[in-house]
Scaffold this active site. Structure first.
Site, PDB file in Angstrom:
ATOM      1  N   GLU A  78       0.138 -11.775  -2.786  1.00  0.00           N
ATOM      2  CA  GLU A  78      -1.475 -11.976  -2.555  1.00  0.00           C
ATOM      3  C   GLU A  78      -2.014 -11.699  -3.849  1.00  0.00           C
ATOM      4  O   GLU A  78      -3.193 -11.912  -3.967  1.00  0.00           O
ATOM      5  CB  GLU A  78      -1.574 -10.944  -1.386  1.00  0.00           C
ATOM      6  CG  GLU A  78      -1.615  -9.504  -1.818  1.00  0.00           C
ATOM      7  CD  GLU A  78      -0.322  -8.581  -1.827  1.00  0.00           C
ATOM      8  OE1 GLU A  78      -0.283  -7.557  -1.890  1.00  0.00           O
ATOM      9  OE2 GLU A  78       0.778  -9.535  -1.587  1.00  0.00           O
ATOM     10  N   ILE A 120       4.712  -3.586  -7.848  1.00  0.00           N
ATOM     11  CA  ILE A 120       3.873  -2.568  -8.251  1.00  0.00           C
ATOM     12  C   ILE A 120       4.610  -1.128  -7.377  1.00  0.00           C
ATOM     13  O   ILE A 120       4.611  -1.292  -6.074  1.00  0.00           O
ATOM     14  CB  ILE A 120       2.480  -2.645  -7.658  1.00  0.00           C
ATOM     15  CG1 ILE A 120       1.699  -3.701  -8.348  1.00  0.00           C
ATOM     16  CG2 ILE A 120       1.621  -1.102  -7.907  1.00  0.00           C
ATOM     17  CD1 ILE A 120       0.620  -4.145  -7.793  1.00  0.00           C
ATOM     18  N   ARG A 121       5.296  -0.308  -8.036  1.00  0.00           N
ATOM     19  CA  ARG A 121       6.098   0.713  -7.582  1.00  0.00           C
ATOM     20  C   ARG A 121       6.875   0.328  -6.341  1.00  0.00           C
ATOM     21  O   ARG A 121       6.946   0.713  -5.318  1.00  0.00           O
ATOM     22  CB  ARG A 121       4.907   1.791  -7.048  1.00  0.00           C
ATOM     23  CG  ARG A 121       4.277   2.627  -8.011  1.00  0.00           C
ATOM     24  CD  ARG A 121       3.430   3.661  -7.285  1.00  0.00           C
ATOM     25  NE  ARG A 121       3.847   4.513  -6.349  1.00  0.00           N
ATOM     26  CZ  ARG A 121       3.106   4.918  -5.288  1.00  0.00           C
ATOM     27  NH1 ARG A 121       1.761   4.669  -5.233  1.00  0.00           N
ATOM     28  NH2 ARG A 121       3.676   5.540  -4.378  1.00  0.00           N
ATOM     29  N   HIS A 145       4.274  -8.723  -4.432  1.00  0.00           N
ATOM     30  CA  HIS A 145       2.920  -9.050  -4.003  1.00  0.00           C
ATOM     31  C   HIS A 145       2.501 -10.389  -4.160  1.00  0.00           C
ATOM     32  O   HIS A 145       1.608 -10.567  -5.086  1.00  0.00           O
ATOM     33  CB  HIS A 145       1.925  -7.900  -4.564  1.00  0.00           C
ATOM     34  CG  HIS A 145       1.986  -6.656  -4.307  1.00  0.00           C
ATOM     35  ND1 HIS A 145       1.557  -5.893  -3.027  1.00  0.00           N
ATOM     36  CD2 HIS A 145       3.040  -5.681  -4.758  1.00  0.00           C
ATOM     37  CE1 HIS A 145       2.002  -4.608  -3.016  1.00  0.00           C
ATOM     38  NE2 HIS A 145       2.821  -4.406  -3.899  1.00  0.00           N
ATOM     39  N   GLY A 195       0.784  -1.151   0.071  1.00  0.00           N
ATOM     40  CA  GLY A 195      -0.129  -0.075   0.066  1.00  0.00           C
ATOM     41  C   GLY A 195       0.802   1.218   0.069  1.00  0.00           C
ATOM     42  O   GLY A 195       2.022   1.230  -0.443  1.00  0.00           O
ATOM     43  N   GLU A 196       0.441   2.163   0.862  1.00  0.00           N
ATOM     44  CA  GLU A 196       1.321   3.469   0.970  1.00  0.00           C
ATOM     45  C   GLU A 196       1.961   3.616   2.376  1.00  0.00           C
ATOM     46  O   GLU A 196       1.280   3.808   3.144  1.00  0.00           O
ATOM     47  CB  GLU A 196       0.352   4.647   0.642  1.00  0.00           C
ATOM     48  CG  GLU A 196       1.003   6.010   0.684  1.00  0.00           C
ATOM     49  CD  GLU A 196       2.560   5.931   0.085  1.00  0.00           C
ATOM     50  OE1 GLU A 196       3.578   6.392   0.835  1.00  0.00           O
ATOM     51  OE2 GLU A 196       2.427   5.565  -1.137  1.00  0.00           O
ATOM     52  N   SER A 197       3.411   3.128   2.607  1.00  0.00           N
ATOM     53  CA  SER A 197       3.878   3.252   3.497  1.00  0.00           C
ATOM     54  C   SER A 197       3.793   4.523   4.251  1.00  0.00           C
ATOM     55  O   SER A 197       3.709   4.584   5.530  1.00  0.00           O
ATOM     56  CB  SER A 197       5.595   2.730   3.055  1.00  0.00           C
ATOM     57  OG  SER A 197       6.219   3.679   2.549  1.00  0.00           O
ATOM     58  N   CYS A 202       5.981  -5.362   0.025  1.00  0.00           N
ATOM     59  CA  CYS A 202       6.523  -3.902  -0.297  1.00  0.00           C
ATOM     60  C   CYS A 202       6.106  -3.015   0.595  1.00  0.00           C
ATOM     61  O   CYS A 202       7.030  -2.750   1.248  1.00  0.00           O
ATOM     62  CB  CYS A 202       4.995  -3.612  -1.521  1.00  0.00           C
ATOM     63  SG  CYS A 202       5.378  -2.332  -2.764  1.00  0.00           S
ATOM     64  N   ARG A 258      12.806   2.998  -1.938  1.00  0.00           N
ATOM     65  CA  ARG A 258      11.517   3.356  -2.535  1.00  0.00           C
ATOM     66  C   ARG A 258      11.452   3.505  -3.800  1.00  0.00           C
ATOM     67  O   ARG A 258      12.114   4.006  -4.571  1.00  0.00           O
ATOM     68  CB  ARG A 258      11.010   4.516  -1.585  1.00  0.00           C
ATOM     69  CG  ARG A 258      11.024   4.251  -0.095  1.00  0.00           C
ATOM     70  CD  ARG A 258      10.218   5.665   0.478  1.00  0.00           C
ATOM     71  NE  ARG A 258       9.307   6.048   0.101  1.00  0.00           N
ATOM     72  CZ  ARG A 258       7.995   5.749   0.352  1.00  0.00           C
ATOM     73  NH1 ARG A 258       7.720   5.034   1.682  1.00  0.00           N
ATOM     74  NH2 ARG A 258       6.992   6.426  -0.213  1.00  0.00           N
TER      75      ARG A 258
END
Length: 188
Positions: A169, A131-132, A167, A47-49, A79, A105
């Site tokens: 998942e 993903i990013r 990821h 997600g967004e850390s 991630c 990052r």
């Protein structure tokens, strides 16, 4: 066996689904009271850390989670979860700082730089969606590298901590979860 999944932001529902696929009980951690019951492991999702880090502080989850990780609870970060665990983050202060790695990052670029590949994780070929994604630029002496993509470290384990830049998942494969559950079983 019962695994808590940090559910503040990101792909937490997908992790819970994967755990259920391998017959492991999972629950969401959204607030401090969710830590009161017994659980055997913890997943920090992608997600967004930066958002997760802020929410961890705002909801008073940061200190208790850091303490249980330091006390040996098995934890798996994907991630953003890898970033949260890292001892060093290029260009910023660490969050938990419990995993002896330095991460870069968004190492593969912006959203358009996202990709999938099939490569080896702990000796088995699996699909890896990035993903990013970050990667580990440095690992400490006690860190076992489980996967590299084009020379970049994308999966590691140190004692009770497992982290992937990809990821799992978002695939049909449960290998990484099975690996984590074996870690949990070995710590019991």
């Amino acid at each position: 066996m019962r695994i808590g999944v940090l559910a503040l932001q990101g792909a937490f529902a997908e992790h819970i689904f994967k755990l259920k696929q391998i017959n492991v009980e999972a629950f969401e951690i959204r607030q401090l009271k969710d830590l009161s019951g017994h659980f055997d492991g913890l997943i920090l999702p992608g997600g967004e850390s930066t958002a997760m880090r802020k929410l961890l502080g705002d909801l008073s989850l940061y200190e208790p989670l850091k303490e249980i990780i330091q006390n040996g609870l098995p934890v798996f970060g994907t991630c953003a979860g890898m970033i949260l665990l890292a001892k060093e983050i290029e260009g910023e202060e660490p969050c938990f700082g419990t995993l002896d790695i330095t991460v870069k990052r968004n190492a593969y670029g912006r959203q358009l730089g996202s990709f999938r590949c099939v490569d080896e994780f702990a000796g088995k070929e699996i699909e890896m969606p990035f993903i990013r994604a970050p990667y580990a630029e440095r690992v400490g002496e006690g860190v076992n590298v489980l996967s590299r993509i084009k020379g970049k470290i994308v999966a590691v384990q140190q004692d009770n901590q497992l982290a992937t830049a990809f990821h799992p998942e978002l695939t049909n494969d449960t290998s990484v979860y099975e690996y984590f559950i074996k870690m949990v079983e070995n710590r019991r």
